[in-house]
Design a protein around this motif. Sequence first.
Motif, mmCIF file in Angstrom:
data_model
loop_
_atom_site.group_PDB
_atom_site.id
_atom_site.type_symbol
_atom_site.label_atom_id
_atom_site.label_comp_id
_atom_site.label_asym_id
_atom_site.label_seq_id
_atom_site.Cartn_x
_atom_site.Cartn_y
_atom_site.Cartn_z
ATOM 1 N N VAL A 1 0.438 -1.176 -0.366
ATOM 2 C CA VAL A 1 -0.468 0.242 -0.182
ATOM 3 C C VAL A 1 0.648 1.783 -0.041
ATOM 4 N N SER A 2 0.597 2.143 -0.470
ATOM 5 C CA SER A 2 1.140 2.878 -0.822
ATOM 6 C C SER A 2 0.060 4.266 -0.442
ATOM 7 N N ALA A 3 1.728 5.312 0.499
ATOM 8 C CA ALA A 3 -0.089 6.146 1.491
ATOM 9 C C ALA A 3 0.237 7.789 -0.070
ATOM 10 N N THR A 4 -0.349 8.082 -0.565
ATOM 11 C CA THR A 4 -1.161 9.192 -0.636
ATOM 12 C C THR A 4 -1.116 10.175 -0.454
ATOM 13 N N LYS A 5 -1.899 11.389 -1.466
ATOM 14 C CA LYS A 5 -2.608 12.424 -1.462
ATOM 15 C C LYS A 5 -2.733 13.164 -2.604
ATOM 16 N N SER A 6 -2.873 12.671 -3.319
ATOM 17 C CA SER A 6 -2.568 12.548 -5.034
ATOM 18 C C SER A 6 -3.850 14.156 -5.561
ATOM 19 N N ASN A 7 -4.703 13.927 -5.292
ATOM 20 C CA ASN A 7 -6.425 14.427 -4.746
ATOM 21 C C ASN A 7 -6.509 15.981 -4.593
ATOM 22 N N GLY A 8 -5.269 16.107 -3.529
ATOM 23 C CA GLY A 8 -4.702 17.509 -2.571
ATOM 24 C C GLY A 8 -3.711 18.094 -2.436
ATOM 25 N N ILE A 9 -2.613 17.221 -3.591
ATOM 26 C CA ILE A 9 -1.673 17.894 -3.455
ATOM 27 C C ILE A 9 -0.929 17.712 -4.609
ATOM 28 N N ILE A 10 -0.852 19.063 -5.290
ATOM 29 C CA ILE A 10 -1.026 19.068 -6.762
ATOM 30 C C ILE A 10 0.331 18.354 -7.442
ATOM 31 N N HIS A 11 1.449 18.533 -6.867
ATOM 32 C CA HIS A 11 2.753 17.970 -7.954
ATOM 33 C C HIS A 11 3.517 16.988 -6.947
ATOM 34 N N THR A 12 4.203 16.990 -5.516
ATOM 35 C CA THR A 12 4.828 16.350 -5.250
ATOM 36 C C THR A 12 4.197 14.763 -5.009
ATOM 37 N N MET A 13 2.724 15.026 -4.759
ATOM 38 C CA MET A 13 1.892 13.196 -4.903
ATOM 39 C C MET A 13 1.993 12.826 -6.097
ATOM 40 N N PRO A 14 1.062 13.854 -6.931
ATOM 41 C CA PRO A 14 1.076 12.887 -8.622
ATOM 42 C C PRO A 14 2.615 12.164 -8.798
ATOM 43 N N PHE A 15 3.788 13.144 -8.409
ATOM 44 C CA PHE A 15 5.158 12.222 -8.817
ATOM 45 C C PHE A 15 5.540 10.800 -7.721
ATOM 46 N N TRP A 16 5.455 11.327 -7.103
ATOM 47 C CA TRP A 16 5.092 10.456 -6.129
ATOM 48 C C TRP A 16 4.852 8.649 -6.427
ATOM 49 N N GLU B 1 6.366 2.605 -11.518
ATOM 50 C CA GLU B 1 7.267 2.112 -11.743
ATOM 51 C C GLU B 1 8.123 1.074 -11.518
ATOM 52 N N VAL B 2 8.589 1.771 -10.090
ATOM 53 C CA VAL B 2 9.086 0.702 -9.479
ATOM 54 C C VAL B 2 8.631 -0.245 -9.441
ATOM 55 N N VAL B 3 7.183 -0.812 -8.907
ATOM 56 C CA VAL B 3 6.446 -1.840 -8.374
ATOM 57 C C VAL B 3 6.478 -2.615 -9.733
ATOM 58 N N ASP B 4 6.199 -1.419 -10.819
ATOM 59 C CA ASP B 4 5.564 -2.544 -12.195
ATOM 60 C C ASP B 4 6.790 -3.553 -12.365
ATOM 61 N N ARG B 5 8.158 -2.841 -12.493
ATOM 62 C CA ARG B 5 9.808 -3.404 -13.094
ATOM 63 C C ARG B 5 9.860 -4.942 -11.757
ATOM 64 N N ALA B 6 8.900 -4.593 -10.650
ATOM 65 C CA ALA B 6 8.881 -5.997 -9.801
ATOM 66 C C ALA B 6 8.347 -7.240 -10.432
ATOM 67 N N GLY B 7 6.977 -6.998 -11.341
ATOM 68 C CA GLY B 7 6.553 -7.901 -11.609
ATOM 69 C C GLY B 7 5.203 -8.603 -11.059
ATOM 70 N N ASP B 8 6.185 -8.839 -9.823
ATOM 71 C CA ASP B 8 5.011 -9.843 -8.305
ATOM 72 C C ASP B 8 4.478 -9.363 -7.704
ATOM 73 N N ILE B 9 4.119 -7.777 -7.293
ATOM 74 C CA ILE B 9 3.736 -6.924 -5.544
ATOM 75 C C ILE B 9 2.762 -6.537 -6.724
ATOM 76 N N GLU B 10 1.521 -6.749 -5.322
ATOM 77 C CA GLU B 10 0.222 -5.904 -6.005
ATOM 78 C C GLU B 10 0.394 -4.557 -5.442
ATOM 79 N N LEU B 11 0.267 -3.683 -5.858
ATOM 80 C CA LEU B 11 0.540 -2.519 -4.988
ATOM 81 C C LEU B 11 -1.451 -1.630 -5.487
ATOM 82 N N GLU B 12 -1.293 -0.603 -3.731
ATOM 83 C CA GLU B 12 -2.686 -0.172 -4.059
ATOM 84 C C GLU B 12 -2.127 1.267 -3.470
ATOM 85 N N SER B 13 -2.622 2.055 -4.123
ATOM 86 C CA SER B 13 -2.764 3.462 -3.562
ATOM 87 C C SER B 13 -3.318 4.228 -3.022
#
Length: 358
Positions: free
Chosen positions: A181-196, A202-214
């Motif tokens: 689970v990745s903690a975010t606030k991309s609906n309110g913090i417009i620059h840093t959190m979408p970047f996060w 991208e990192v999780v996609d490269r790993a291949g076998d990890i389920e990511l929930e933002s």
Amino acid sequence: MTTHTISVLAGDGIGLEVMPVAIEVLDAATRDAGVRLDWRVQDWGSDYYRAHGTMMPADAIETMAATDAIFLGAVGHPDVSDVETLWGMLIPIRRAFDQYVNLRPVRSFAGVRSSLAGDPEIDVVIVRENVEGEYSAVGGRSYQGTPHEAAYQQSLFTRHGIERIATYAVEVASGRRKHLVSATKSNGIIHTMPFWDEVVAEVVDRAGDIELESVLIDALAARAVRSPQSLDVIVASNLFGDILSDLVAGAVGSIGIAPSANLNPAGEHPSMFEPVHGSAPDIAGRGIANPVGQIWAGAMMLRHLGHPQIADQIEAAFTAVVERGEVTPDLGGTLSTREVGAAVIAELAAQRSRATGA
């Protein structure tokens, strides 16, 4: 015989009480295991600040750099500003030694009632980015003393910083339930959190076998209270990880149980190990502080130094003690700090006897 040199910073308040107990436990655990811990005790902290005007001497980083790890108790005093204690000691250590991972495991113990309804089983690891993010020194104040006074604080998120903390979190998740689970606030913090979000994905996609929930931080905080059993590994920025780790640790019954590690994973610099609890001035000097968080942090230190079997033995010992109810008042018990430490040492001896059939 393997020798590790450890910088000891007991610090303030209950740190001065739980530290000697944890050292006794670690010495007992390593005594017959071919490992020697060479403790280098430093008197740095708030008392040092009141005497010298700084939390640590000018050569403190150089002194600690010559050791294998740092064992910290607690920092903070009612008469010293938190700005001084944090920015004069903890943050300089974390950043000078590039301890970019703050690792905080939290789990339930049988017999210890959760503060949450239904007494859920909790087993969560929080991987917090530890050297950038919201805890940046970039900013300032202007128009001080006027009605137009203002303060400015600049968060700092770099691709390098996000990639490496996400990579570490993926490694942790790979050894558990493969759910991150990745903690975010991309609906309110417009620059840093979408970047996060983008870099973590991208990192999780490269790993291949990890389920990511933002998950948005407000919803994640509610979920940590309502269904903590649905969480396994959380990766979070500096601020979000700080808040979440205390929230989840408090939910298991006492923040006095929880440990943390400030890691430089490559081993280029010493890592630092500490309990999550603060200096607790309200109970300091009474001898009732829970030493389990400090002991557990010590076990994490030994695992990092290459002694997982000893770390497992310590964790099994304090788990048995806590689950028997041999605990301090914060967990409903009547034992003192030192009595809990003695119980853990006795359990270590009992483990050895059972292992050898003695």
